[in-house]
Design a protein around this motif. Structure first.
Motif, mmCIF file in Angstrom:
data_model
loop_
_atom_site.group_PDB
_atom_site.id
_atom_site.type_symbol
_atom_site.label_atom_id
_atom_site.label_comp_id
_atom_site.label_asym_id
_atom_site.label_seq_id
_atom_site.Cartn_x
_atom_site.Cartn_y
_atom_site.Cartn_z
ATOM 1 N N GLN A 28 0.920 -1.115 -0.075
ATOM 2 C CA GLN A 28 -0.006 -0.003 0.137
ATOM 3 C C GLN A 28 0.925 1.280 0.036
ATOM 4 N N MET A 29 1.507 1.586 -1.026
ATOM 5 C CA MET A 29 2.621 2.367 -1.047
ATOM 6 C C MET A 29 2.367 3.176 -2.632
ATOM 7 N N GLN A 30 2.692 4.552 -2.647
ATOM 8 C CA GLN A 30 2.545 5.167 -3.845
ATOM 9 C C GLN A 30 3.702 5.896 -4.059
ATOM 10 N N ARG A 31 4.353 6.124 -5.118
ATOM 11 C CA ARG A 31 5.760 7.102 -5.296
ATOM 12 C C ARG A 31 5.440 7.893 -6.595
ATOM 13 N N ASP A 32 5.968 9.061 -6.516
ATOM 14 C CA ASP A 32 6.218 10.134 -7.631
ATOM 15 C C ASP A 32 7.382 9.662 -8.460
ATOM 16 N N GLY A 51 9.067 16.885 -9.415
ATOM 17 C CA GLY A 51 8.649 15.390 -9.459
ATOM 18 C C GLY A 51 7.477 15.546 -10.599
ATOM 19 N N ASN A 52 7.286 14.190 -10.894
ATOM 20 C CA ASN A 52 6.487 13.886 -12.136
ATOM 21 C C ASN A 52 4.965 14.123 -11.726
ATOM 22 N N HIS A 53 4.460 14.574 -10.702
ATOM 23 C CA HIS A 53 3.364 14.738 -10.401
ATOM 24 C C HIS A 53 2.076 13.654 -10.822
ATOM 25 N N THR A 54 2.759 12.506 -10.645
ATOM 26 C CA THR A 54 1.802 11.351 -10.928
ATOM 27 C C THR A 54 2.044 10.363 -10.059
ATOM 28 N N PRO A 55 1.449 10.056 -8.845
ATOM 29 C CA PRO A 55 1.738 9.105 -8.084
ATOM 30 C C PRO A 55 1.638 7.826 -8.693
ATOM 31 N N VAL A 56 2.196 6.725 -8.438
ATOM 32 C CA VAL A 56 2.112 5.374 -8.984
ATOM 33 C C VAL A 56 2.175 4.242 -7.931
ATOM 34 N N PRO A 57 0.866 3.695 -7.706
ATOM 35 C CA PRO A 57 1.144 2.305 -6.838
ATOM 36 C C PRO A 57 2.269 1.587 -7.164
ATOM 37 N N LEU A 58 2.875 1.062 -5.872
ATOM 38 C CA LEU A 58 3.890 0.213 -5.984
ATOM 39 C C LEU A 58 3.671 -0.966 -6.734
ATOM 40 N N ILE A 59 2.456 -1.597 -6.424
ATOM 41 C CA ILE A 59 2.226 -2.831 -7.129
ATOM 42 C C ILE A 59 2.173 -2.450 -8.783
ATOM 43 N N ASP A 60 1.593 -1.522 -9.272
ATOM 44 C CA ASP A 60 1.501 -1.102 -10.544
ATOM 45 C C ASP A 60 3.092 -0.874 -11.141
ATOM 46 N N SER A 112 3.578 6.757 3.125
ATOM 47 C CA SER A 112 2.785 5.837 2.441
ATOM 48 C C SER A 112 2.665 6.351 0.868
ATOM 49 N N ALA A 113 2.809 7.880 0.896
ATOM 50 C CA ALA A 113 2.475 8.187 -0.580
ATOM 51 C C ALA A 113 3.597 9.354 -0.974
ATOM 52 N N THR A 114 3.949 9.707 -2.084
ATOM 53 C CA THR A 114 4.406 10.911 -2.361
ATOM 54 C C THR A 114 4.059 11.571 -3.612
ATOM 55 N N TYR A 115 3.731 12.603 -3.610
ATOM 56 C CA TYR A 115 2.943 13.273 -4.969
ATOM 57 C C TYR A 115 3.327 14.809 -4.846
ATOM 58 N N ALA A 116 4.084 15.029 -6.167
ATOM 59 C CA ALA A 116 4.533 16.579 -6.212
ATOM 60 C C ALA A 116 3.537 17.451 -6.692
ATOM 61 N N ASP A 117 3.347 18.639 -6.275
ATOM 62 C CA ASP A 117 2.605 19.762 -6.816
ATOM 63 C C ASP A 117 3.827 20.609 -7.465
ATOM 64 N N VAL A 118 3.723 20.576 -8.642
ATOM 65 C CA VAL A 118 4.793 21.592 -9.443
ATOM 66 C C VAL A 118 4.531 22.534 -10.259
ATOM 67 N N SER A 119 3.271 23.070 -9.682
ATOM 68 C CA SER A 119 2.881 24.443 -10.300
ATOM 69 C C SER A 119 3.607 25.481 -10.098
ATOM 70 N N ASP A 120 4.493 25.765 -9.054
ATOM 71 C CA ASP A 120 5.375 26.770 -8.865
ATOM 72 C C ASP A 120 6.634 26.568 -9.957
ATOM 73 N N LEU A 121 7.147 25.619 -10.064
ATOM 74 C CA LEU A 121 8.155 25.132 -10.734
ATOM 75 C C LEU A 121 7.788 25.526 -12.367
#
Length: 334
Positions: A215-219, A262-271, A297-306
């Motif tokens: 149950q993990m998500q990574r960007d 970051g890619n601003h797209t969290p991906v479930p570890l299983i995927d 458990s999860a990372t997800y980047a807001d890159v709007s400032d970038l």
């Protein structure tokens, strides 16, 4: 470009790719690295070997915690910009070797800040981490959110670096830009990262450890996107904000900015594991484990400032990024 730039951690994963890009763009690049054994130093030496034939590349074996050594580095030719990537990485390792994080990420960074102050460097860019968001539950992670609850010493050391840089920006008008990287992957990557160790274990027919029962998500962010973001930020020197808001952690009266890359797209570890299985044409043996101390458990980047600042946001898909990594892996390790 025709200026001179210092890249610390030049033999590291991001540092190597950055040096190669800067050389292609016409910079004179001074690299520095201590080639420590946190992971296989031969991989670091092989990265360096790709750079050392270039006439505009110079390298110094140096530990940033060596105060006299760093002072000597900055006593040489003037750097138009400094990109500080040298650090002790790894969330889990910080539970086992805490002093190395203080030596590298705090003492080493102070030495770099002092060198930049002495040289009056026009722009210091430094690596922070998505780990600084710690126990934050609001997603996506935004640079406008407070980050007061780190859950590992690694995260605390990177947050301390941000605060130290801000103090130098405030006291000495040293323009500083902090780069919060999100799960970087790609060719010549770090063997301690999950995508790297998963690949090795799947090919070897060994079980892979999957924490928090999957149950993990990574960007996941491809290395070329990281490099593009950093290079575009070099000439984007921060200015003092007037007015500024003390309630906004991303606002400052000093020449200081923070950006998520970051890619601003969290991906479930299983995927992610399934994508690896498909590309490797091998089935993974999974060892399900509980959440490990220091993890989130999860990372997800807001890159709007970038995106607003430089007109760029990472967008390489996981499939498009894993392919080049696996091609390199098979070629490098045979």
């Amino acid at each position: 470009m025709d200026g001179r730039i210092l890249v610390t951690g030049a033999a590291g994963f991001i540092g190597f790719h950055l040096c190669r890009r800067l050389l292609a763009d016409g910079w004179i690049v001074q690299g520095a690295d201590n080639l420590n054994d946190y992971y296989d130093p031969s991989l670091k030496r092989d990265r360096l070997a790709q750079l050392e034939g270039h006439p505009a590349f110079q390298f110094q074996l140096l530990d940033m915690a060596d105060r006299a050594g760093v002072a000597g580095l900055f006593a040489g030719p003037h750097f138009d910009a400094v990109i500080h990537l040298a650090a002790q990485a790894g969330v889990r390792h910080s539970l086992e070797a805490p002093h190395s994080y203080v030596d590298s990420n705090i003492v080493g960074f102070v030495n770099v800040l002092e060198g930049c102050r002495a040289q009056q460097v026009e722009h210091l860019l430094f690596a922070s981490s998505s780990s600084v968001y710690g126990a934050n539950s609001a997603l996506p992670y935004s640079v406008h959110d407070p980050v007061d609850h780190p859950v590992s010493l690694y995260a605390a050391s990177k947050r301390a670096g941000e605060l130290m840089a801000h103090s130098y920006a405030h006291l000495f008008s040293l323009p500083c830009t902090g780069l919060r990287f999100f799960t970087v992957y790609g060719p010549w990557g770090r063997p301690d990262m999950a995508y790297f160790s998963f690949t090795r274990k799947i090919l070897a027919g060994e079980p892979i450890p999957v924490f928090n029962h999957g149950q993990m998500q990574r960007d996941f962010t491809y290395i070329d996107d990281i490099i593009e973001g950093v290079v575009r930020l070099i000439p984007h020197t921060p200015q003092s904000q007037t007015p500024w808001s003390e309630k906004d952690p991303a606002s400052s009266s000093a020449p200081f900015r923070l950006y998520n890359i970051g890619n601003h797209t969290p991906v479930p570890l299983i995927d992610f594991i399934e994508a690896l299985e498909k590309l490797l044409e091998r089935k993974a043996q999974i060892e399900w484990l509980p959440m490990q101390a220091g993890d989130v458990s999860a990372t997800y980047a807001d890159v709007s400032d970038l995106q607003k600042a430089i007109g760029f946001a990472p967008d390489t898909t996981l499939h498009d990024g894993l392919g080049p990594f696996l091609s390199w892996y098979r070629q490098y390790y045979g």
